[in-house]
Scaffold this active site. Sequence first.
Site, PDB file in Angstrom:
ATOM      1  CB  SER A 140      -1.249   0.192   0.978  1.00 40.97           C
ATOM      2  OG  SER A 140      -2.046   1.151   1.148  1.00 40.97           O
ATOM      3  CG  PHE A 141       2.185   3.439  -3.242  1.00 40.21           C
ATOM      4  CD1 PHE A 141       3.147   2.444  -2.723  1.00 40.21           C
ATOM      5  CD2 PHE A 141       2.282   3.841  -4.646  1.00 40.21           C
ATOM      6  CE1 PHE A 141       4.644   2.139  -2.725  1.00 40.21           C
ATOM      7  CE2 PHE A 141       3.962   3.079  -5.146  1.00 40.21           C
ATOM      8  CZ  PHE A 141       3.639   2.372  -4.593  1.00 40.21           C
ATOM      9  CE  LYS A 176     -11.208  -2.448  -2.418  1.00 40.11           C
ATOM     10  NZ  LYS A 176     -10.998  -1.815  -3.814  1.00 40.11           N
ATOM     11  CG  ASP A 187     -12.265   1.521  -5.302  1.00 39.31           C
ATOM     12  OD1 ASP A 187     -11.065   1.777  -4.737  1.00 39.31           O
ATOM     13  OD2 ASP A 187     -12.486   0.140  -5.031  1.00 39.31           O
ATOM     14  N   GLY A 226     -14.545  -9.868  -7.934  1.00 38.96           N
ATOM     15  CA  GLY A 226     -14.150  -8.745  -6.285  1.00 38.96           C
ATOM     16  C   GLY A 226     -15.373  -7.746  -6.399  1.00 38.96           C
ATOM     17  N   GLY A 227     -14.550  -7.430  -5.121  1.00 37.84           N
ATOM     18  CA  GLY A 227     -15.200  -6.210  -4.976  1.00 37.84           C
ATOM     19  C   GLY A 227     -14.328  -5.016  -6.096  1.00 37.84           C
TER      20      GLY A 227
END
Length: 248
Positions: free
Chosen positions: A14-15, A65, A105, A130-131
């Site tokens: 993760s950033f 999610k 998103d 998926g999510g």
Amino acid sequence: MKIFGLVGYPLSHSFSPFIFQKIFEREKITGCVYQLFELKELNGIRDFLIQHSEIAGLNITIPYKQQIIDFLDEKDEIAEQTGAVNTVKIFRQGKIIYLKGYNTDVTGFEQSLRDFVPPDISHALILGNGGAAKAVQYVFKKMNINYLIISRKKTENSLRYTDLNKDIFDKYHLIINCTPLGMFPNTDSFPEIPYHFLNKRHFLFDMVYNPEETLFLLKGKKMGCQTMNGMKMLEKQAFESFRIWFGI
């Protein structure tokens, strides 16, 4: 001190802390930090938030999610329609918490996509179900883009990777990778599509942003495709989350 953070598992890729630090500095927000909460399950999430009263908002990533919805008190309209949540706003009254879910998103993907593909793109392949894919489906319906979902198992609404052929690639020129394949640290993995059917008419969008160029994008680029990774989407959805948390 207010804490915001990302819930998922794993999170070594993760950033998000870096992205939000830039947002806080740009918007002149003080007294806030962004942290990673690597949770192996969500069952204790409400108790966790009650115990940590300084947490004011969360982002949600793989693989939660869709699972997070079971722990929410409310969802906004987009989250309701997509069936996936990546942002949670926390309302507190003493030790009572009220959790509302959103899907930023959708905003991040739509804005990034409109900057990437020409307006005449009308058919797309979604890799994964998926999510993250739920946001893509929502945006495609809004933009009147016809799509096929590709996953490991054939269902009523999806095809298998082994079902892909030249006829499909001749018609579907936009391909979105919504799987974690290729994401750090598993950078040697990639969606197993027939890359030899790709050409310069194809546009490949990878929601993965770490590494900057996944094997999925690299293989497409070698066939002449236009490519984009998920960094711009990450930045845009992060700012939308910030707007929700701060009521801007």
